[in-house]
Design an enzyme around this catalytic site. Sequence first.
Site, PDB file in Angstrom:
ATOM      1  N   ARG A  36       0.659  -1.292   0.021  1.00  0.00           N
ATOM      2  CA  ARG A  36       0.041   0.086   0.088  1.00  0.00           C
ATOM      3  C   ARG A  36       0.765   1.212  -0.016  1.00  0.00           C
ATOM      4  NH1 ARG A  36      -5.145  -1.894   3.823  1.00  0.00           N
ATOM      5  NH2 ARG A  36      -6.565  -2.404   1.876  1.00  0.00           N
ATOM      6  N   LYS A 201     -14.338 -11.503   6.814  1.00  0.00           N
ATOM      7  CA  LYS A 201     -15.293 -10.432   6.814  1.00  0.00           C
ATOM      8  C   LYS A 201     -16.703 -10.963   6.379  1.00  0.00           C
ATOM      9  CE  LYS A 201     -12.173  -6.646   7.362  1.00  0.00           C
ATOM     10  NZ  LYS A 201     -11.528  -5.607   6.276  1.00  0.00           N
ATOM     11  N   GLY A 359      -7.024  -5.980   1.216  1.00  0.00           N
ATOM     12  CA  GLY A 359      -5.584  -6.073   2.013  1.00  0.00           C
ATOM     13  C   GLY A 359      -5.015  -7.344   2.174  1.00  0.00           C
ATOM     14  N   GLY A 383     -12.940  -4.149   0.586  1.00  0.00           N
ATOM     15  CA  GLY A 383     -14.415  -3.541   0.766  1.00  0.00           C
ATOM     16  C   GLY A 383     -14.724  -2.699  -0.545  1.00  0.00           C
TER      17      GLY A 383
HETATM   18  P1  ADP Z   1      -9.408  -9.104   2.356  1.00  0.00           P
HETATM   19  O1  ADP Z   1      -8.624  -8.165   3.493  1.00  0.00           O
HETATM   20  O2  ADP Z   1      -8.514  -9.626   1.536  1.00  0.00           O
HETATM   21  O3  ADP Z   1     -10.433  -8.501   2.081  1.00  0.00           O
HETATM   22  P2  ADP Z   1     -10.437 -10.397   4.745  1.00  0.00           P
HETATM   23  O4  ADP Z   1     -10.149  -9.307   5.562  1.00  0.00           O
HETATM   24  O5  ADP Z   1     -11.961 -10.637   4.532  1.00  0.00           O
HETATM   25  O6  ADP Z   1      -9.769 -10.453   3.483  1.00  0.00           O
HETATM   26  O7  ADP Z   1     -10.167 -11.969   5.476  1.00  0.00           O
HETATM   27  C1  ADP Z   1      -8.746 -12.359   5.614  1.00  0.00           C
HETATM   28  C2  ADP Z   1      -8.575 -13.331   6.849  1.00  0.00           C
HETATM   29  O8  ADP Z   1      -9.468 -14.460   6.663  1.00  0.00           O
HETATM   30  C3  ADP Z   1      -7.240 -13.581   6.724  1.00  0.00           C
HETATM   31  O9  ADP Z   1      -6.573 -13.350   7.923  1.00  0.00           O
HETATM   32  C4  ADP Z   1      -7.395 -15.478   6.870  1.00  0.00           C
HETATM   33  O10 ADP Z   1      -6.854 -15.977   7.931  1.00  0.00           O
HETATM   34  C5  ADP Z   1      -8.827 -15.424   7.136  1.00  0.00           C
HETATM   35  N1  ADP Z   1      -9.612 -16.786   6.826  1.00  0.00           N
HETATM   36  C6  ADP Z   1      -9.533 -17.426   5.747  1.00  0.00           C
HETATM   37  N2  ADP Z   1     -10.121 -18.488   5.874  1.00  0.00           N
HETATM   38  C7  ADP Z   1     -10.641 -18.712   7.086  1.00  0.00           C
HETATM   39  C8  ADP Z   1     -11.462 -19.740   7.886  1.00  0.00           C
HETATM   40  N3  ADP Z   1     -11.806 -20.927   7.416  1.00  0.00           N
HETATM   41  N4  ADP Z   1     -11.540 -19.479   9.174  1.00  0.00           N
HETATM   42  C9  ADP Z   1     -11.162 -18.370   9.851  1.00  0.00           C
HETATM   43  N5  ADP Z   1     -10.538 -17.250   9.171  1.00  0.00           N
HETATM   44  C10 ADP Z   1     -10.277 -17.362   7.844  1.00  0.00           C
HETATM   45 MG    MG Z   2      -8.850  -7.932   5.600  1.00  0.00          MG
END
Ligand code: ADP
Ligand code: MG
Length: 403
Positions: A36, A201, A359, A383
Amino acid sequence: MLRTIESLGDLAGKRVLVRCDLNVPLDGTTITDDGRIRASLETLNELIHAGARVAVISHLGRPAGVPDSQYSLAPVAQRLSELLGKPVVFASDTVGASARSAVSELANGDIAILENLRFNAGETAKPDAERREFATMLAELGDCFVSDGFGVVHRKQASVFELAELLPSAAGRLIESELGVLERLTTKPEKPYSVVLGGSKVSDKLGVIEHLLPRVSSLLIGGGMMFTFLAAQGHPVGASLLESDQLDAVRGYLADAERLGVDLLVPSDVVVASSFAADADHEVRDASAIEETAWGASGIGLDIGPVTVDRFAAIIRDSSTVFWNGPMGVFEFPEFANGTRAIAEALTHVDGLTVVGGGDSASAVRTLGFADSSFGHISTGGGASLEFLEGKQLPGLEVLGWQ
Ligand code: ADP
Ligand code: MG
């Protein structure tokens, strides 16, 4: 029409406030992925070369509206200085004495960064008046405002929305380039178009599905959100991440997908662990048998299984457009990174446009060793990119003239 930096005129000698999204992952004070910061350089270099007096503002993490040293931007200031190859003055507050003196002492082409916006409750306050009051204090530090934090444009926050109303404002180059790519996904994406969703999320992201279903060929579900789908299909999910209040909504998406003829793919096998830990015991199980390990209902699904990986990878490789947001598993634990790694690998074989957004997704592909150039685009916003793809109006873009 999105107002761009040109609309601000000659910037030499002007104090330019720049909202960046420098919310990088930290391990203590070590930055584990500086993507970033790198993504912000184009705009910052351009303003520096134009002779502006640049004051960067950003948030980091989720402090509770008061100073909290673990969320200080000091490590970011240091890294930014290395990447720009010039000194970056660090102000130890955002709108206080330190910020005011840092900004007033800038010469043309100098740059400062002010301390974490979210050390001030007004940044994310719900009442409009409180945000406006904080934005007014920020506005006193600049002659004009460049909004370049793409990761936060879906948020109606003081430094994103109100500040852009208070000063002559324009979008920076990062926002311009992010929008250029995302528009290719919303206006006639080349088909087959696959969207891969995962991450943690869950409730934030489920709403996207309804809007994406009519637009895509395949929707692949992994990560934490897969368990709400499996539960909606009647499978027990043990101690896995589950949003029970979303079960009806998810049943609706499954029915919509069938009606629209869209492949909505839910994992058929899962890596089940004894606990949420890097060294937890684990076994691959059919998605209907998550509770049938020795750990019973305390078993927790931390990754998609190998059969699912193969099925997802085949669909991705055959797509002409792919958007991916959200890791497939808890990739931070190497034992549970296989699904995420395999999906990233599949994206690198796509003949067409691939976009990775979010992220954690961006930092996942980098920490797993993939080069940025292996993908068509790595978006700094999770998001924000999802809401854009949903066709939502984003407050931080609308205020810059975008519609
Ligand atoms: P991004 O930042 O790419 O939008 P999120 O913030 O929604 O993604 O999610 C990222 C997190 O999701 C990571 O820290 C990962 O460890 C977690 N994650 C992925 N699969 C699982 C799971 N089965 N159970 C709990 N956490 C998970
Ligand atoms: Mg995230």
